[in-house]
Design a protein around this motif. Structure first.
Motif, PDB file in Angstrom:
ATOM      1  N   ASN A 125       0.827  -1.215   0.000  1.00 37.61           N
ATOM      2  CA  ASN A 125       0.000   0.000   0.000  1.00 37.61           C
ATOM      3  C   ASN A 125       0.860   1.263   0.000  1.00 37.61           C
ATOM      4  O   ASN A 125       0.563   2.226   0.693  1.00 37.61           O
ATOM      5  N   GLY A 126       1.970   1.216  -0.726  1.00 38.18           N
ATOM      6  CA  GLY A 126       2.839   2.378  -0.853  1.00 38.18           C
ATOM      7  C   GLY A 126       3.797   2.608   0.292  1.00 38.18           C
ATOM      8  O   GLY A 126       4.567   3.559   0.283  1.00 38.18           O
ATOM      9  N   VAL A 127       3.775   1.726   1.296  1.00 33.83           N
ATOM     10  CA  VAL A 127       4.651   1.871   2.462  1.00 33.83           C
ATOM     11  C   VAL A 127       5.711   0.774   2.431  1.00 33.83           C
ATOM     12  O   VAL A 127       5.385  -0.406   2.279  1.00 33.83           O
ATOM     13  N   ALA A 128       6.984   1.168   2.575  1.00 33.78           N
ATOM     14  CA  ALA A 128       8.071   0.189   2.591  1.00 33.78           C
ATOM     15  C   ALA A 128       7.923  -0.723   3.807  1.00 33.78           C
ATOM     16  O   ALA A 128       7.760  -0.242   4.924  1.00 33.78           O
ATOM     17  N   VAL A 129       7.944  -2.045   3.567  1.00 31.84           N
ATOM     18  CA  VAL A 129       7.784  -3.000   4.664  1.00 31.84           C
ATOM     19  C   VAL A 129       8.962  -3.961   4.788  1.00 31.84           C
ATOM     20  O   VAL A 129       9.125  -4.600   5.828  1.00 31.84           O
ATOM     21  N   ALA A 130       9.787  -4.070   3.743  1.00 36.74           N
ATOM     22  CA  ALA A 130      10.914  -5.004   3.803  1.00 36.74           C
ATOM     23  C   ALA A 130      11.957  -4.609   2.768  1.00 36.74           C
ATOM     24  O   ALA A 130      11.668  -3.891   1.812  1.00 36.74           O
ATOM     25  N   LYS A 131      13.176  -5.104   2.993  1.00 39.34           N
ATOM     26  CA  LYS A 131      14.256  -4.943   2.025  1.00 39.34           C
ATOM     27  C   LYS A 131      14.866  -6.299   1.763  1.00 39.34           C
ATOM     28  O   LYS A 131      15.091  -7.075   2.698  1.00 39.34           O
ATOM     29  N   VAL A 132      15.139  -6.573   0.519  1.00 37.10           N
ATOM     30  CA  VAL A 132      15.894  -7.762   0.137  1.00 37.10           C
ATOM     31  C   VAL A 132      17.253  -7.236  -0.295  1.00 37.10           C
ATOM     32  O   VAL A 132      17.358  -6.471  -1.252  1.00 37.10           O
ATOM     33  N   VAL A 133      18.276  -7.603   0.474  1.00 39.72           N
ATOM     34  CA  VAL A 133      19.617  -7.065   0.216  1.00 39.72           C
ATOM     35  C   VAL A 133      20.585  -8.201  -0.093  1.00 39.72           C
ATOM     36  O   VAL A 133      20.409  -9.329   0.377  1.00 39.72           O
ATOM     37  N   PRO A 134      21.610  -7.909  -0.876  1.00 44.97           N
ATOM     38  CA  PRO A 134      22.618  -8.931  -1.149  1.00 44.97           C
ATOM     39  C   PRO A 134      23.354  -9.331   0.131  1.00 44.97           C
ATOM     40  O   PRO A 134      23.575  -8.493   1.008  1.00 44.97           O
ATOM     41  N   ILE A 135      23.690 -10.575   0.241  1.00 41.29           N
ATOM     42  CA  ILE A 135      24.472 -11.044   1.386  1.00 41.29           C
ATOM     43  C   ILE A 135      25.806 -10.303   1.384  1.00 41.29           C
ATOM     44  O   ILE A 135      26.441 -10.132   0.352  1.00 41.29           O
TER      45      ILE A 135
END
Length: 81
Positions: A30-40
């Motif tokens: 809904n337009g709100v950042a909830v998670a990040k997928v980052v490189p190890i």
């Protein structure tokens, strides 16, 4: 890169491949950042231990008198009246 929760659900393998290639992906709901997928091994890695509930804080000087424990207890006793 940014992806909605729905896109993440539908394209998880592609998003994981992007992260494996060094890209950080922010997942929104809904337009709100909830998670990040980052490189190890990225610098955005979350520490394995808590760094403190709030970090460093500074409180303003309100010019109030310094009270001892006895002063506080006496005040509380008189308030119970």
């Amino acid at each position: 890169m940014e992806a909605t929760a729905r896109e993440f659900n539908q394209r998880a393998s592609q998003i994981l491949s992007a992260a494996a290639g060094g890209e950080t992906v922010t997942v929104t709901r809904n337009g709100v950042a909830v998670a990040k997928v980052v490189p190890i091994g990225s610098q955005e890695e979350v520490p394995s231990y808590p760094v403190g509930p709030m970090g460093d804080i500074s409180l303003p000087d309100l010019g109030l008198p310094d009270l001892t424990d006895e002063d506080i207890e006496q005040t509380l006793r008189t308030m119970g009246g």
